[in-house]
Design a protein around this motif. Structure first.
Motif, PDB file in Angstrom:
ATOM      1  N   GLY A   1       0.345  -7.751   0.475  1.00 28.65           N
ATOM      2  CA  GLY A   1       0.599  -9.172   0.604  1.00 28.65           C
ATOM      3  C   GLY A   1      -0.088 -10.033  -0.430  1.00 28.65           C
ATOM      4  O   GLY A   1       0.160 -11.231  -0.516  1.00 28.65           O
ATOM      5  N   HIS A   2      -0.982  -9.454  -1.246  1.00 27.40           N
ATOM      6  CA  HIS A   2      -1.692 -10.202  -2.271  1.00 27.40           C
ATOM      7  C   HIS A   2      -1.417  -9.613  -3.647  1.00 27.40           C
ATOM      8  O   HIS A   2      -2.334  -9.393  -4.438  1.00 27.40           O
ATOM      9  CB  HIS A   2      -3.194 -10.197  -2.008  1.00 27.40           C
ATOM     10  CG  HIS A   2      -3.578 -10.953  -0.777  1.00 27.40           C
ATOM     11  ND1 HIS A   2      -4.851 -10.936  -0.274  1.00 27.40           N
ATOM     12  CD2 HIS A   2      -2.853 -11.742   0.059  1.00 27.40           C
ATOM     13  CE1 HIS A   2      -4.899 -11.681   0.825  1.00 27.40           C
ATOM     14  NE2 HIS A   2      -3.700 -12.172   1.036  1.00 27.40           N
ATOM     15  N   GLY A   3      -0.171  -9.352  -3.947  1.00 26.97           N
ATOM     16  CA  GLY A   3       0.154  -8.746  -5.228  1.00 26.97           C
ATOM     17  C   GLY A   3      -0.417  -7.352  -5.323  1.00 26.97           C
ATOM     18  O   GLY A   3      -0.243  -6.536  -4.423  1.00 26.97           O
ATOM     19  N   ASN A   4      -1.144  -7.084  -6.417  1.00 30.03           N
ATOM     20  CA  ASN A   4      -1.740  -5.764  -6.600  1.00 30.03           C
ATOM     21  C   ASN A   4      -3.143  -5.654  -6.024  1.00 30.03           C
ATOM     22  O   ASN A   4      -3.824  -4.655  -6.228  1.00 30.03           O
ATOM     23  CB  ASN A   4      -1.792  -5.415  -8.096  1.00 30.03           C
ATOM     24  CG  ASN A   4      -0.418  -5.151  -8.665  1.00 30.03           C
ATOM     25  OD1 ASN A   4       0.471  -4.693  -7.969  1.00 30.03           O
ATOM     26  ND2 ASN A   4      -0.248  -5.473  -9.944  1.00 30.03           N
ATOM     27  N   TYR A   5      -3.587  -6.688  -5.315  1.00 28.92           N
ATOM     28  CA  TYR A   5      -4.951  -6.701  -4.790  1.00 28.92           C
ATOM     29  C   TYR A   5      -4.961  -6.499  -3.281  1.00 28.92           C
ATOM     30  O   TYR A   5      -4.051  -6.907  -2.572  1.00 28.92           O
ATOM     31  CB  TYR A   5      -5.651  -8.026  -5.130  1.00 28.92           C
ATOM     32  CG  TYR A   5      -5.888  -8.215  -6.606  1.00 28.92           C
ATOM     33  CD1 TYR A   5      -6.990  -7.649  -7.220  1.00 28.92           C
ATOM     34  CD2 TYR A   5      -4.988  -8.937  -7.374  1.00 28.92           C
ATOM     35  CE1 TYR A   5      -7.211  -7.814  -8.578  1.00 28.92           C
ATOM     36  CE2 TYR A   5      -5.194  -9.097  -8.740  1.00 28.92           C
ATOM     37  CZ  TYR A   5      -6.307  -8.535  -9.337  1.00 28.92           C
ATOM     38  OH  TYR A   5      -6.523  -8.696 -10.671  1.00 28.92           O
ATOM     39  N   VAL A   6      -6.053  -5.858  -2.812  1.00 29.42           N
ATOM     40  CA  VAL A   6      -6.249  -5.670  -1.383  1.00 29.42           C
ATOM     41  C   VAL A   6      -7.730  -5.863  -1.084  1.00 29.42           C
ATOM     42  O   VAL A   6      -8.600  -5.388  -1.823  1.00 29.42           O
ATOM     43  CB  VAL A   6      -5.776  -4.275  -0.914  1.00 29.42           C
ATOM     44  CG1 VAL A   6      -6.484  -3.161  -1.666  1.00 29.42           C
ATOM     45  CG2 VAL A   6      -5.963  -4.117   0.577  1.00 29.42           C
ATOM     46  N   GLY A   7      -8.014  -6.626  -0.028  1.00 26.13           N
ATOM     47  CA  GLY A   7      -9.391  -6.887   0.351  1.00 26.13           C
ATOM     48  C   GLY A   7      -9.671  -6.440   1.769  1.00 26.13           C
ATOM     49  O   GLY A   7      -8.763  -6.099   2.534  1.00 26.13           O
ATOM     50  N   LEU A   8     -10.955  -6.440   2.130  1.00 27.60           N
ATOM     51  CA  LEU A   8     -11.334  -6.044   3.478  1.00 27.60           C
ATOM     52  C   LEU A   8     -10.642  -6.929   4.510  1.00 27.60           C
ATOM     53  O   LEU A   8     -10.571  -8.147   4.361  1.00 27.60           O
ATOM     54  CB  LEU A   8     -12.847  -6.149   3.640  1.00 27.60           C
ATOM     55  CG  LEU A   8     -13.679  -5.155   2.810  1.00 27.60           C
ATOM     56  CD1 LEU A   8     -15.152  -5.415   3.012  1.00 27.60           C
ATOM     57  CD2 LEU A   8     -13.337  -3.732   3.181  1.00 27.60           C
ATOM     58  N   GLY A   9     -10.138  -6.295   5.550  1.00 31.23           N
ATOM     59  CA  GLY A   9      -9.425  -7.017   6.589  1.00 31.23           C
ATOM     60  C   GLY A   9      -7.945  -7.122   6.347  1.00 31.23           C
ATOM     61  O   GLY A   9      -7.188  -7.504   7.245  1.00 31.23           O
ATOM     62  N   ASP A  10      -7.473  -6.788   5.134  1.00 30.46           N
ATOM     63  CA  ASP A  10      -6.036  -6.829   4.842  1.00 30.46           C
ATOM     64  C   ASP A  10      -5.317  -5.686   5.533  1.00 30.46           C
ATOM     65  O   ASP A  10      -5.910  -4.667   5.894  1.00 30.46           O
ATOM     66  CB  ASP A  10      -5.791  -6.734   3.336  1.00 30.46           C
ATOM     67  CG  ASP A  10      -6.075  -8.040   2.621  1.00 30.46           C
ATOM     68  OD1 ASP A  10      -6.244  -9.052   3.324  1.00 30.46           O
ATOM     69  OD2 ASP A  10      -6.133  -8.035   1.388  1.00 30.46           O
ATOM     70  N   LYS A  11      -4.027  -5.848   5.696  1.00 27.54           N
ATOM     71  CA  LYS A  11      -3.161  -4.792   6.207  1.00 27.54           C
ATOM     72  C   LYS A  11      -2.356  -4.219   5.059  1.00 27.54           C
ATOM     73  O   LYS A  11      -1.739  -4.958   4.291  1.00 27.54           O
ATOM     74  CB  LYS A  11      -2.209  -5.334   7.280  1.00 27.54           C
ATOM     75  CG  LYS A  11      -2.888  -5.869   8.529  1.00 27.54           C
ATOM     76  CD  LYS A  11      -3.498  -4.744   9.354  1.00 27.54           C
ATOM     77  CE  LYS A  11      -4.055  -5.292  10.675  1.00 27.54           C
ATOM     78  NZ  LYS A  11      -4.637  -4.224  11.497  1.00 27.54           N
ATOM     79  N   ILE A  12      -2.364  -2.911   4.927  1.00 25.19           N
ATOM     80  CA  ILE A  12      -1.563  -2.228   3.917  1.00 25.19           C
ATOM     81  C   ILE A  12      -0.329  -1.638   4.595  1.00 25.19           C
ATOM     82  O   ILE A  12      -0.447  -0.867   5.543  1.00 25.19           O
ATOM     83  CB  ILE A  12      -2.360  -1.111   3.228  1.00 25.19           C
ATOM     84  CG1 ILE A  12      -3.545  -1.712   2.477  1.00 25.19           C
ATOM     85  CG2 ILE A  12      -1.468  -0.314   2.273  1.00 25.19           C
ATOM     86  CD1 ILE A  12      -4.424  -0.686   1.811  1.00 25.19           C
ATOM     87  N   THR A  13       0.838  -2.024   4.116  1.00 27.58           N
ATOM     88  CA  THR A  13       2.090  -1.509   4.660  1.00 27.58           C
ATOM     89  C   THR A  13       2.613  -0.394   3.766  1.00 27.58           C
ATOM     90  O   THR A  13       2.770  -0.578   2.555  1.00 27.58           O
ATOM     91  CB  THR A  13       3.146  -2.617   4.769  1.00 27.58           C
ATOM     92  OG1 THR A  13       2.659  -3.634   5.655  1.00 27.58           O
ATOM     93  CG2 THR A  13       4.458  -2.065   5.324  1.00 27.58           C
ATOM     94  N   MET A  14       2.853   0.756   4.369  1.00 25.40           N
ATOM     95  CA  MET A  14       3.392   1.920   3.648  1.00 25.40           C
ATOM     96  C   MET A  14       4.840   2.139   4.060  1.00 25.40           C
ATOM     97  O   MET A  14       5.170   2.093   5.245  1.00 25.40           O
ATOM     98  CB  MET A  14       2.577   3.170   3.982  1.00 25.40           C
ATOM     99  CG  MET A  14       1.145   3.126   3.510  1.00 25.40           C
ATOM    100  SD  MET A  14       0.159   4.466   4.232  1.00 25.40           S
ATOM    101  CE  MET A  14      -0.462   3.653   5.700  1.00 25.40           C
ATOM    102  N   LYS A  15       5.702   2.391   3.083  1.00 28.91           N
ATOM    103  CA  LYS A  15       7.105   2.701   3.352  1.00 28.91           C
ATOM    104  C   LYS A  15       7.528   3.877   2.485  1.00 28.91           C
ATOM    105  O   LYS A  15       7.134   3.954   1.317  1.00 28.91           O
ATOM    106  CB  LYS A  15       7.990   1.480   3.068  1.00 28.91           C
ATOM    107  CG  LYS A  15       7.761   0.324   4.016  1.00 28.91           C
ATOM    108  CD  LYS A  15       8.742  -0.818   3.752  1.00 28.91           C
ATOM    109  CE  LYS A  15       8.523  -1.963   4.743  1.00 28.91           C
ATOM    110  NZ  LYS A  15       9.478  -3.074   4.520  1.00 28.91           N
ATOM    111  N   TRP A  16       8.318   4.774   3.077  1.00 28.11           N
ATOM    112  CA  TRP A  16       8.754   5.952   2.325  1.00 28.11           C
ATOM    113  C   TRP A  16      10.187   6.325   2.704  1.00 28.11           C
ATOM    114  O   TRP A  16      10.700   5.943   3.762  1.00 28.11           O
ATOM    115  CB  TRP A  16       7.815   7.127   2.571  1.00 28.11           C
ATOM    116  CG  TRP A  16       7.684   7.531   4.014  1.00 28.11           C
ATOM    117  CD1 TRP A  16       8.448   8.427   4.708  1.00 28.11           C
ATOM    118  CD2 TRP A  16       6.717   7.027   4.970  1.00 28.11           C
ATOM    119  NE1 TRP A  16       8.020   8.526   6.007  1.00 28.11           N
ATOM    120  CE2 TRP A  16       6.971   7.679   6.201  1.00 28.11           C
ATOM    121  CE3 TRP A  16       5.675   6.095   4.894  1.00 28.11           C
ATOM    122  CZ2 TRP A  16       6.208   7.424   7.339  1.00 28.11           C
ATOM    123  CZ3 TRP A  16       4.920   5.850   6.023  1.00 28.11           C
ATOM    124  CH2 TRP A  16       5.184   6.514   7.222  1.00 28.11           C
TER     125      TRP A  16
END
Length: 262
Positions: free
Chosen positions: A128-143
């Protein structure tokens, strides 16, 4: 006189690695009563598409009931790509006398051999933040794109130079997407600017595909700012004794605990 032909197909050993089975085909001629004479006529067996012949004497001048094995063939049979296989055999016997030509066919469905699925062809991660991820963020994986019999997926993650790691919740994943909290695993001490990525493989029981790696995100230890609609890694400034200073260390509260963003 009565004559008959019996075909017996027996599945022997199986090679999972080679996707093959060893199968035996036995053809037996039986007769009851009467008198017949046969000598040297060619008998034919077509077993899994391969032709076998024999010109052995069929006990000529028989007057009693009895039987004789015409073929006893063992061959290695290759299964289909999905591990399934049906093997067939046809025997043609020229008996002579009133019985004429006897033709018998048999088939057998072999035990299906479990095969390795193929890996997903696409695996993407977003935060959700471009190429950046910070603590507390959610990472969505799709395959997508994996083929074959698939019972589950296995996912591993990598943070910075820590190497690939497993997590129990990622061992047997179903569906084609998953969300991971960036603060839910051992990822909050690796430091800003390091790479974040995942890899996935398809499973068919204990059999697995090759790994498919995701794209890479960057851990942000600073404050994310939205500039012209795009998220950028910003810098935190604080006022000390009336003078603005660039903060060397920033702490944030994650799941009730204070963490240093580094």
């Amino acid at each position: 006189m009565a004559m008959s032909v019996k075909i017996t197909l027996t599945e022997n050993s199986v090679s999972v690695a080679n996707n093959t089975s060893s199968v035996n085909c036995k053809v037996v001629l039986s007769w009851t009563g009467g008198s017949w004479n046969h000598n040297g006529t060619t008998q034919v067996l077509v077993f899994d598409g391969v032709r076998y012949t024999t010109t052995a004497n069929l006990n000529p001048n028989q007057t009693n009931s009895g039987s004789q094995t015409l073929f006893n063939v063992t061959r290695t049979v290759t299964h289909n790509a999905d591990g399934s296989k049906t093997v067939s055999a046809t025997a043609t016997v020229i008996s002579g006398g009133s019985s004429g030509t006897i033709k018998e066919t048999a088939s057998k469905v072999l035990t299906k051999i479990a095969r390795n699925p193929t890996a997903p062809t696409s695996f993407t991660i977003t935060a959700g933040h471009g190429n950046y991820v910070g603590l507390g963020d959610k990472i969505t994986m799709k395959w997508s794109g994996a083929t074959g019999v698939i019972t589950a997926y296995e996912i591993q993650y990598s943070r910075g130079n820590t190497g690939w790691k497993s997590w129990s919740a990622f061992n047997n994943v179903t569906g084609n997407s998953l969300t991971d909290s960036f603060a839910s695993t051992d990822i909050n001490q690796t430091g800003a600017g390091k790479a974040v990525k995942y890899r996935i493989r398809a499973k068919n029981g204990s059999l697995t595909s090759a790994w498919k790696e995701s794209n890479t995100l960057i851990m942000s230890g600073e404050m994310d700012l939205k500039v012209n609609g795009a998220w950028k890694a910003g810098t935190t400034w604080i006022k000390v004794n009336g003078t603005w200073k660039r903060a060397k260390r920033v702490w944030i509260k994650v799941n009730g605990s204070w963490k240093e963003t580094k």
